[in-house]
Design an enzyme around this catalytic site. Structure first.
Site, PDB file in Angstrom:
ATOM      1  N   LYS A 190       2.444  11.402   6.897  1.00  0.00           N
ATOM      2  CA  LYS A 190       1.916  11.194   7.974  1.00  0.00           C
ATOM      3  C   LYS A 190       2.386  11.856   9.094  1.00  0.00           C
ATOM      4  O   LYS A 190       2.113  13.072   9.331  1.00  0.00           O
ATOM      5  CB  LYS A 190       1.637   9.817   8.305  1.00  0.00           C
ATOM      6  N   PHE A 228       0.904  -1.041  -0.186  1.00  0.00           N
ATOM      7  CA  PHE A 228       0.020  -0.047   0.059  1.00  0.00           C
ATOM      8  C   PHE A 228       0.816   1.464   0.064  1.00  0.00           C
ATOM      9  O   PHE A 228       1.511   1.448   1.080  1.00  0.00           O
ATOM     10  CB  PHE A 228      -1.034   0.132   1.285  1.00  0.00           C
ATOM     11  N   ASP A 259       9.358   3.116   1.885  1.00  0.00           N
ATOM     12  CA  ASP A 259       8.139   3.936   2.180  1.00  0.00           C
ATOM     13  C   ASP A 259       8.107   3.690   3.572  1.00  0.00           C
ATOM     14  O   ASP A 259       7.703   2.794   3.963  1.00  0.00           O
ATOM     15  CB  ASP A 259       7.280   3.248   1.330  1.00  0.00           C
TER      16      ASP A 259
END
Length: 408
Positions: A261, A147, A232
């Protein structure tokens, strides 16, 4: 006439969203109006312990005083210049983020998906300018069940059909191999490979932690094969796993990091590509950009986030409280939990499907005053703010035990 928000109940507000908001989310039926630290409060005043932390965007809790102060101070000075001009906050943000991560240069963006898209562009440019891959032939190797975001290019290399179906045609240039399989990765890398892009821990897949040695193996393989290692760390980074970066658990330094984030402290969207100088150095004026990327407000908040991480306090808390979480979940194995994976304050918990789906378990937890979210099937994710206390953590695990043993 639309009633003011203050006069509308949770039911009213949820119903009001239905005709005017795109149905791209299926949120739990709670309407949050206020928050502080690890707790949120709905419009009726009911309090909930936040065990999701905005998918790690709220690593430092809701409205952390140092981050709110930084934002307020900057709001009174300057919020946006675009990158047509310099601003007085960006240099310090880039300097300190590069030092924190052990890399050289920073490309500031806004959202996690923008960081991934930017990383893909940089990797391809590096492949053509430095590695000498023929034009338009660069490939990037990714892992199944990944993801990395929701843009059309990113869903092109997703294996989640819900994310892909109906959004083609897809962007070429990606090869998908099983996660945690070095042999398959080696077979997929060739002279056209610009980079290997992986999550050090797969979050959306259910907090899937690779075998010891996998990340070090990826680093060795990419170095030997002459391609980039892109990690990531948008969910796994910035203290979540007990280290500043999840790759640090194996002493690995990738060529490029993707961050987001928690970098915005739960206040503004902030993301970044951080890389070696010879990698990010391939970009030249006009080849990539973002009006809001590196804006003064984002840079001020991002710098305050880095300051919090520089102390090591949050990494230590994630490590120590991660033991509390792990021990609590271990006690639930065989009592409705069939298995779990955890690192630091991050866990994927597999519930016996006979007891309920992940969605149903999350709804029952909500009624117990605990907010969590499901992922696939009967798996739920737990990722509380790193400011949570041991007692709050035990309370959340206790609530999970109750919903598992009492049923619907």
């Amino acid at each position: 006439m639309t009633a003011p928000a203050s006069a509308r109940t949770s039911t009213d507000l949820i119903r009001a969203e239905e005709p005017v908001l795109a149905h791209n989310y299926h949120p739990l039926p709670v309407v949050v109006a206020r928050a502080e630290g690890t707790w949120v409060e709905d419009v009726e005043g009911r309090r909930y312990l936040d065990m999701l932390a905005g998918y790690s965007a709220l690593n430092f809790g809701h409205r952390h005083p140092a981050l709110i102060e930084a934002a307020h101070r900057q709001l009174d000075q300057l919020t946006l210049t675009s990158r047509a001009f310099h601003n007085d906050k960006l240099a310090e943000f880039a300097e300190r983020l590069a030092e924190l991560t052990g890399l050289d240069m920073v490309l500031p963006m806004n959202t996690g998906a923008e960081a991934v898209e930017s990383g893909i562009k940089v990797a391809r440019k590096w492949a053509y300018d430095v590695k000498g891959v023929p034009a338009d032939q660069a490939t990037i190797v990714v892992a199944a069940e990944n993801f990395h975001g929701r843009t059309t290019t990113i869903v092109s290399f997703s294996t989640d059909e819900t994310a892909r179906a109906g959004f083609g045609p897809f962007t070429p240039g990606f090869r998908i191999v099983p996660y945690n399989d070095l042999a398959a990765l080696e077979a997929a890398v060739d002279e056209t490979t610009a980079a290997v892009l992986i999550e050090p821990i797969q979050g959306e897949a259910g907090v899937i932690i690779p075998d010891a040695g996998y990340l070090a193996g990826v680093r060795e393989l990419t170095r030997r094969k002459g391609c980039l290692f892109i990690a990531d760390e948008i969910q796994s980074g910035l203290g979540r796993t007990g280290r500043t970066l999840a790759v640090e658990h194996e002493g690995v330094v990738p060529d490029m990091l993707l961050l987001g984030k928690a970098l915005g402290g739960g206040i503004v969207p902030v993301s970044a590509v951080v890389a070696r100088r010879e990698v990010l150095g391939v970009l030249h004026p006009g080849e990539h950009g973002s009006t809001f990327g590196g804006n003064p407000l984002a840079a001020a908040v991002g710098t305050a986030v880095v300051e919090l991480l520089e102390t090591g306090e949050f990494q230590r808390r994630a490590t120590e409280l991660g033991v509390v979480l792990r021990d609590g979940l271990t006690e639930l194995v065989g009592k409705g939990v069939v298995g779990f994976r955890s690192r630091g304050l991050w866990a994927g918990v597999d519930v016996d499907p006979a007891i309920g789906t992940g969605r149903e378990i999350s709804e029952r937890l909500m009624r117990e005053g605990v907010l969590a979210k499901d992922t696939h099937g009967s798996t739920i994710r737990l990722a509380p703010p790193l400011t949570i206390t041991a007692d709050e953590l035990r309370s959340a695990v206790g609530a999970l035990e109750r919903v598992l043993t009492q049923g619907a």
